[in-house]
Design an enzyme around this catalytic site. Structure first.
Site, mmCIF file in Angstrom:
data_model
loop_
_atom_site.group_PDB
_atom_site.id
_atom_site.type_symbol
_atom_site.label_atom_id
_atom_site.label_comp_id
_atom_site.label_asym_id
_atom_site.label_seq_id
_atom_site.Cartn_x
_atom_site.Cartn_y
_atom_site.Cartn_z
ATOM 1 N N GLU A 83 -20.716 12.508 21.936
ATOM 2 C CA GLU A 83 -21.506 11.993 23.068
ATOM 3 C C GLU A 83 -21.366 12.842 24.318
ATOM 4 O OE1 GLU A 83 -24.128 10.571 24.495
ATOM 5 O OE2 GLU A 83 -23.722 8.738 23.384
ATOM 6 N N ALA A 107 -22.850 14.365 29.502
ATOM 7 C CA ALA A 107 -21.504 13.826 29.770
ATOM 8 C C ALA A 107 -21.443 12.345 29.399
ATOM 9 C CB ALA A 107 -21.102 14.069 31.222
ATOM 10 N N GLU A 167 -20.186 28.216 37.404
ATOM 11 C CA GLU A 167 -19.074 28.981 36.865
ATOM 12 C C GLU A 167 -18.780 30.131 37.841
ATOM 13 O OE1 GLU A 167 -17.483 28.174 33.944
ATOM 14 O OE2 GLU A 167 -18.736 26.390 33.998
ATOM 15 N N LYS A 202 -27.286 22.363 24.639
ATOM 16 C CA LYS A 202 -27.557 20.919 24.615
ATOM 17 C C LYS A 202 -28.850 20.622 23.859
ATOM 18 C CE LYS A 202 -25.111 20.227 28.980
ATOM 19 N NZ LYS A 202 -25.236 20.019 30.435
ATOM 20 N N ASP A 216 -26.232 27.123 28.582
ATOM 21 C CA ASP A 216 -25.599 25.816 28.461
ATOM 22 C C ASP A 216 -26.658 24.749 28.148
ATOM 23 O OD1 ASP A 216 -23.048 24.363 28.768
ATOM 24 O OD2 ASP A 216 -24.173 23.303 30.333
#
Lengths: 356, 356
Positions: free
Chosen positions: A146, A151, A207, A222, A218
């Site tokens: 999850e 998040a 970052e 996802k 990133d």
């Protein structure tokens, strides 16, 4: 009272928050559910703590303090030198938790599953290796993840619910990056690209090398995780990604990149103005649909669900056979150590409730 | 392959959709999870079908056809006369599913739980009896009830996740009625109250007596379920509810009520105009906060999450310690037989995965 052995890899911000939440659960919720979690191992690159039965809460709290003070797990009482976490696995089934951002963990995790262990991931990378790895990891619900998308937002569980009850997923779209959402909100209110990127970096929202966010990789991970969960056979290289910086800047050293941000200001200003002239706004949109996944800057209608999004909130919109004209959507902050840890703990509880 | 015995009370629209989804699950997903559901009973007011081992799919489909043709379960092959569903319980643990809207089922369901059975509810009423009943029903996770708020939207599971991971819920607010959402959207675009109520009733979007929706009691039950799940000790009579019709019309016969709708037109027109003058819009808002639950017509900012809601969509907004400045929200259609049944099936899967 059942004892659920857990082995945690990673002791950074999310890992530290998770330890605190697990200890809270044991004290306040374990009785209700009839089980408690027992840390049999805690490992990161610098060291490891192990116990046959259970690492005592005091030792875990000591480990958090050591890490926060810039030390290593080996500095905590009962800490030892670094070992490969696979050596920490007991013959009894446990849950292996990966709260790192490490590459290449998938083989070890698959081996653990084949030995009868279960897995919880906040780390996206093991799910983004070859499709066969994904299948081996997730088959039969042995791996929960999850935290990898949005998040603490209920994204994977919602998708799983749709699939398990026979709905047909037509499209999953939305904005999966708080950092890029913030950046585009800044551009919309008139900030220059260079200023907005520098500001985000100074606040620690990117970052250290902002290209790690601006590359869109990133978000691509996802999208790949959602697409694969929905049953699509895609590789990360199949995801079409539009990065938010010029390709000529990809190979520069970080500081050289930072010094050339102004070169992008004009083209972003034009794109924002063009969108505004069409009564649209720019969003960094992920779109999983028709067997493909695409990520990029998109001019969307101001009144649409994605257009109404402000700042760093994430939004995930599921359009399905049952939710067709009016989709199902989930919105909220999609990053942060506390909410990421809460998704991991929720997955741990899910595994524990199925324990037999 | 484990066999999970289930007993379904109710064979209306949701009940029929559920049977089809359960049969789909058995065929397409059971293998992956290692279990299949076996109907040991299907009962409604007019009749019941029972089996020791498993009611065959063909008989279940026959029962659906009989109900859709206006007949009763007793008309289906192997159907029998009405019996109290409690007599259908076997000594072996099963899951009792209540997809009715009946009053007074809580005692029987609590007795079933005490005998080791589990419960899934689409029926809100058993959760809205005295607080002790709620505790007896829900203690230890023996009763699941995702379908009772927002139908298929992940509302109860999200709240449970927040609570289980140690977040502190500060406020749950939103719009929990598609019918009233539609009505207020119509008023906003200039329709008269009387015309909008008649239209909604003609389309079948209200109960036969629209006061069942306009009273706000259905929304109040949902707010009570959320409040109790969050740990508040409230009774239904503690929920402050503002109905959307004048109190002098409460005791009229339905047709007399329908003939006097015009009496409310002017006051609603004024409230809509007043809100618009303040750059606000009217929404029928539920608000659970500070130990209390309130339901009523509220003028909210047009740009707020609730103000941005259009038509019959539901919205549930969780403001918590972790989701404070930016809340977590879930949005989408909150009614419909297919999506309600999918929430029930999802709860069944949850119970089955914990089966031991």
């Amino acid at each position: 009272m059942r004892r659920i052995p857990i082995l945690q890899i990673g002791a950074g911000g999310v890992g530290q928050a998770l330890i605190e939440q697990v200890l809270w659960f044991n004290e306040h919720r374990g009785g209700r559910y009839g089980f408690r979690f027992a840390y049999i191992g805690l490992a990161d690159r610098q060291g490891a703590i192990v116990a046959d039965e259970r690492i005592p809460p005091l030792v875990l709290r000591d480990a958090i303090d050591a890490k926060r003070a810039g030390g290593s797990l080996a500095d905590a009482e009962a800490g030892g030198p670094l070992r490969d976490w696979r050596n920490l696995l007991s013959p009894d089934p446990c849950v292996v938790i990966d709260v790192t951002a490490q590459d290449g963990a998938e083989d070890g995790l698959i081996a653990a599953i084949e030995q009868g262990h279960r897995v919880v991931l906040a780390n996206k990378k093991p799910l983004c290796a070859g499709h066969e790895s994904f299948t081996a990891l997730t088959h039969g619900g042995r791996t929960r993840y999850e935290a990898t998308v949005g998040a603490g937002l209920p994204v994977i569980s919602t998708l799983q619910m749709l699939l398990d009850t026979g709905d047909r997923v037509e499209r999953i779209s939305g904005c999966f990056s708080g950092t890029l959402g913030y950046l585009l909100s800044e551009l919309e209110s008139g900030a220059a690209y260079s200023a907005a990127v520098r500001e985000a970096r100074a606040r620690g929202w990117t970052e250290p090398d902002p290209r790690d966010d601006l590359s869109g990789m990133d978000v691509a991970r996802k999208a790949l995780i959602l697409a694969r969960t929905a049953g699509m056979q895609l590789e990360l290289s199949d995801v079409a990604v539009e990065p938010l910086f010029g390709s000529d800047l990809a190979d520069q050293l970080p500081e050289a990149f930072m010094s050339q941000l102004e070169r992008m200001d004009e083209s972003f200003r034009e794109r924002v103005a063009q969108a505004a002239a069409d009564e649209r706004v720019l969003r960094y949109v992920a779109d999983v649909h028709g067997g493909a996944a695409r990520i990029g800057l998109t001019a969307v209608e101001r009144d649409s669900a994605i257009g109404a999004l402000r700042g760093p909130d994430n939004l995930v919109v599921f359009t399905t056979q049952r939710y067709s004209e009016r989709p199902l959507s989930v919105r909220g902050p999609g990053a942060g150590v506390e909410v990421t840890a809460s998704a991991v703990l929720s997955d741990l509880i899910g595994h524990a409730r199925e324990w037999r």
